[in-house]
Motif scaffolding. Structure first.
Motif, PDB file in Angstrom:
ATOM      1  N   THR A   1       0.750  -1.102  -0.057  1.00 53.17           N
ATOM      2  CA  THR A   1       0.148   0.024  -0.054  1.00 53.17           C
ATOM      3  C   THR A   1       1.055   1.122   0.097  1.00 53.17           C
ATOM      4  O   THR A   1       0.454   2.055  -0.762  1.00 53.17           O
ATOM      5  CB  THR A   1      -0.857   0.144   1.203  1.00 53.17           C
ATOM      6  OG1 THR A   1      -1.641  -1.181   1.029  1.00 53.17           O
ATOM      7  CG2 THR A   1      -1.853   1.381   1.175  1.00 53.17           C
ATOM      8  N   ARG A   2       1.887   1.168   0.740  1.00 57.28           N
ATOM      9  CA  ARG A   2       2.676   2.397   0.735  1.00 57.28           C
ATOM     10  C   ARG A   2       3.491   2.755  -0.496  1.00 57.28           C
ATOM     11  O   ARG A   2       3.500   3.860  -1.132  1.00 57.28           O
ATOM     12  CB  ARG A   2       3.911   2.137   1.858  1.00 57.28           C
ATOM     13  CG  ARG A   2       4.702   3.262   2.242  1.00 57.28           C
ATOM     14  CD  ARG A   2       5.765   3.047   3.231  1.00 57.28           C
ATOM     15  NE  ARG A   2       6.865   1.988   3.029  1.00 57.28           N
ATOM     16  CZ  ARG A   2       7.572   1.728   1.865  1.00 57.28           C
ATOM     17  NH1 ARG A   2       7.939   2.925   1.332  1.00 57.28           N
ATOM     18  NH2 ARG A   2       8.400   0.827   1.492  1.00 57.28           N
TER      19      ARG A   2
ATOM     20  N   GLY B   1       1.835   9.302  -5.923  1.00 53.27           N
ATOM     21  CA  GLY B   1       2.571  10.579  -5.473  1.00 53.27           C
ATOM     22  C   GLY B   1       2.314  10.983  -4.144  1.00 53.27           C
ATOM     23  O   GLY B   1       2.698  12.187  -4.010  1.00 53.27           O
ATOM     24  N   VAL B   2       1.661  10.227  -3.614  1.00 55.86           N
ATOM     25  CA  VAL B   2       1.051  10.550  -2.106  1.00 55.86           C
ATOM     26  C   VAL B   2       2.301  10.643  -1.270  1.00 55.86           C
ATOM     27  O   VAL B   2       2.908   9.498  -0.988  1.00 55.86           O
ATOM     28  CB  VAL B   2      -0.243   9.721  -1.738  1.00 55.86           C
ATOM     29  CG1 VAL B   2      -0.656  10.265  -0.360  1.00 55.86           C
ATOM     30  CG2 VAL B   2      -1.353   9.862  -2.803  1.00 55.86           C
ATOM     31  N   SER B   3       2.526  11.595  -0.585  1.00 54.24           N
ATOM     32  CA  SER B   3       3.630  11.799   0.615  1.00 54.24           C
ATOM     33  C   SER B   3       3.011  12.109   1.898  1.00 54.24           C
ATOM     34  O   SER B   3       3.852  11.989   2.620  1.00 54.24           O
ATOM     35  CB  SER B   3       4.648  12.544  -0.037  1.00 54.24           C
ATOM     36  OG  SER B   3       4.032  14.032  -0.072  1.00 54.24           O
ATOM     37  N   ASN B   4       1.669  12.053   2.154  1.00 54.03           N
ATOM     38  CA  ASN B   4       1.094  12.453   3.396  1.00 54.03           C
ATOM     39  C   ASN B   4       1.343  11.272   3.848  1.00 54.03           C
ATOM     40  O   ASN B   4       0.865  10.178   4.072  1.00 54.03           O
ATOM     41  CB  ASN B   4      -0.457  12.662   3.130  1.00 54.03           C
ATOM     42  CG  ASN B   4      -1.243  13.184   4.312  1.00 54.03           C
ATOM     43  OD1 ASN B   4      -1.012  12.514   5.405  1.00 54.03           O
ATOM     44  ND2 ASN B   4      -1.762  14.191   4.164  1.00 54.03           N
ATOM     45  N   TRP B   5       2.122  11.599   5.425  1.00 54.19           N
ATOM     46  CA  TRP B   5       2.412  10.579   6.440  1.00 54.19           C
ATOM     47  C   TRP B   5       1.123   9.965   6.969  1.00 54.19           C
ATOM     48  O   TRP B   5       1.164   8.565   7.218  1.00 54.19           O
ATOM     49  CB  TRP B   5       3.417  11.111   7.296  1.00 54.19           C
ATOM     50  CG  TRP B   5       3.954  10.210   8.539  1.00 54.19           C
ATOM     51  CD1 TRP B   5       4.845   9.334   8.165  1.00 54.19           C
ATOM     52  CD2 TRP B   5       3.310   9.929   9.587  1.00 54.19           C
ATOM     53  NE1 TRP B   5       5.062   8.494   9.162  1.00 54.19           N
ATOM     54  CE2 TRP B   5       4.151   9.033   9.922  1.00 54.19           C
ATOM     55  CE3 TRP B   5       2.321  10.454  10.371  1.00 54.19           C
ATOM     56  CZ2 TRP B   5       3.956   8.343  11.371  1.00 54.19           C
ATOM     57  CZ3 TRP B   5       2.057   9.972  11.680  1.00 54.19           C
ATOM     58  CH2 TRP B   5       2.900   8.891  12.245  1.00 54.19           C
TER      59      TRP B   5
ATOM     60  N   LEU C   1      -1.906   9.713   5.805  1.00 53.02           N
ATOM     61  CA  LEU C   1      -2.648   8.792   4.790  1.00 53.02           C
ATOM     62  C   LEU C   1      -1.887   7.443   4.719  1.00 53.02           C
ATOM     63  O   LEU C   1      -2.434   6.420   4.597  1.00 53.02           O
ATOM     64  CB  LEU C   1      -2.924   9.499   3.372  1.00 53.02           C
ATOM     65  CG  LEU C   1      -3.552   8.635   2.302  1.00 53.02           C
ATOM     66  CD1 LEU C   1      -5.091   8.562   2.795  1.00 53.02           C
ATOM     67  CD2 LEU C   1      -3.642   9.417   1.145  1.00 53.02           C
ATOM     68  N   HIS C   2      -0.699   7.540   4.734  1.00 53.38           N
ATOM     69  CA  HIS C   2       0.340   6.427   4.624  1.00 53.38           C
ATOM     70  C   HIS C   2       0.023   5.275   5.920  1.00 53.38           C
ATOM     71  O   HIS C   2      -0.245   4.256   5.549  1.00 53.38           O
ATOM     72  CB  HIS C   2       1.768   6.492   4.471  1.00 53.38           C
ATOM     73  CG  HIS C   2       2.199   6.822   3.021  1.00 53.38           C
ATOM     74  ND1 HIS C   2       2.825   5.992   2.232  1.00 53.38           N
ATOM     75  CD2 HIS C   2       1.949   7.947   2.188  1.00 53.38           C
ATOM     76  CE1 HIS C   2       3.003   6.576   0.985  1.00 53.38           C
ATOM     77  NE2 HIS C   2       2.597   7.729   1.013  1.00 53.38           N
ATOM     78  N   MET C   3      -0.233   6.052   6.926  1.00 50.85           N
ATOM     79  CA  MET C   3      -0.201   5.262   8.100  1.00 50.85           C
ATOM     80  C   MET C   3      -1.748   4.659   8.200  1.00 50.85           C
ATOM     81  O   MET C   3      -1.889   3.500   8.637  1.00 50.85           O
ATOM     82  CB  MET C   3      -0.155   5.983   9.508  1.00 50.85           C
ATOM     83  CG  MET C   3       1.237   6.275   9.710  1.00 50.85           C
ATOM     84  SD  MET C   3       2.471   5.164   9.954  1.00 50.85           S
ATOM     85  CE  MET C   3       1.756   4.388  11.509  1.00 50.85           C
ATOM     86  N   ILE C   4      -2.828   5.656   7.786  1.00 45.95           N
ATOM     87  CA  ILE C   4      -4.118   4.914   8.090  1.00 45.95           C
ATOM     88  C   ILE C   4      -4.356   3.913   6.837  1.00 45.95           C
ATOM     89  O   ILE C   4      -5.006   2.763   7.108  1.00 45.95           O
ATOM     90  CB  ILE C   4      -5.227   6.068   7.928  1.00 45.95           C
ATOM     91  CG1 ILE C   4      -4.979   6.889   9.126  1.00 45.95           C
ATOM     92  CG2 ILE C   4      -6.745   5.501   7.673  1.00 45.95           C
ATOM     93  CD1 ILE C   4      -5.615   8.415   8.943  1.00 45.95           C
ATOM     94  N   ALA C   5      -4.148   4.146   5.780  1.00 48.05           N
ATOM     95  CA  ALA C   5      -4.158   3.338   4.608  1.00 48.05           C
ATOM     96  C   ALA C   5      -3.411   2.004   4.783  1.00 48.05           C
ATOM     97  O   ALA C   5      -3.767   0.805   4.396  1.00 48.05           O
ATOM     98  CB  ALA C   5      -4.018   3.748   3.290  1.00 48.05           C
TER      99      ALA C   5
END
Length: 109
Positions: free
Chosen positions: A56-57, A65-69, A71-75
């Motif tokens: 997912t990360r 191109g998502v770098s939002n920390w 969003l990465h943690m939740i997803a």
């Protein structure tokens, strides 16, 4: 070690551990089907979660191109729990449960 980062960090860690302990005891007395399902499938989640969470990360960062920390943690957390449960359902449907069982010695050896 805690002298360098402060006694307050130690206190927060101990309070947090106690909170999780009390929460676990409280939830164990309440029948929550979702938590029971996650508990029953915990070994599968443990074995498969790293592929799903890291995948997912990689997809979020490299493909979208998502770098939002956050969003990465939740997803990653959601994918690391939900996808292994779905995967195990597929494994059971295809009668491949041996993938998650201990090896059995054959009678010939």
């Amino acid at each position: 070690f805690y002298d360098r980062i402060g006694i307050s960090t130690f206190v927060v860690a101990m309070v947090s551990i106690f909170f999780i302990y009390v929460l676990s005891l409280t939830l164990s007395s309440i029948k929550v089907d979702l938590l029971s399902k996650i508990g029953n499938d915990s070994m599968v989640i443990f074995l498969v979660h790293i592929l799903c969470a890291s995948g997912t990360r990689i997809i979020l960062s490299k493909l979208f191109g998502v770098s939002n920390w956050y969003l990465h943690m939740i997803a990653g957390t959601i994918a690391g729990v939900v996808i292994p449960i779905i995967f195990y359902g597929l494994v059971k449907k295809l009668n491949l449960k041996f993938l998650f069982t201990y090896p059995v010695k054959s009678k010939n050896s």
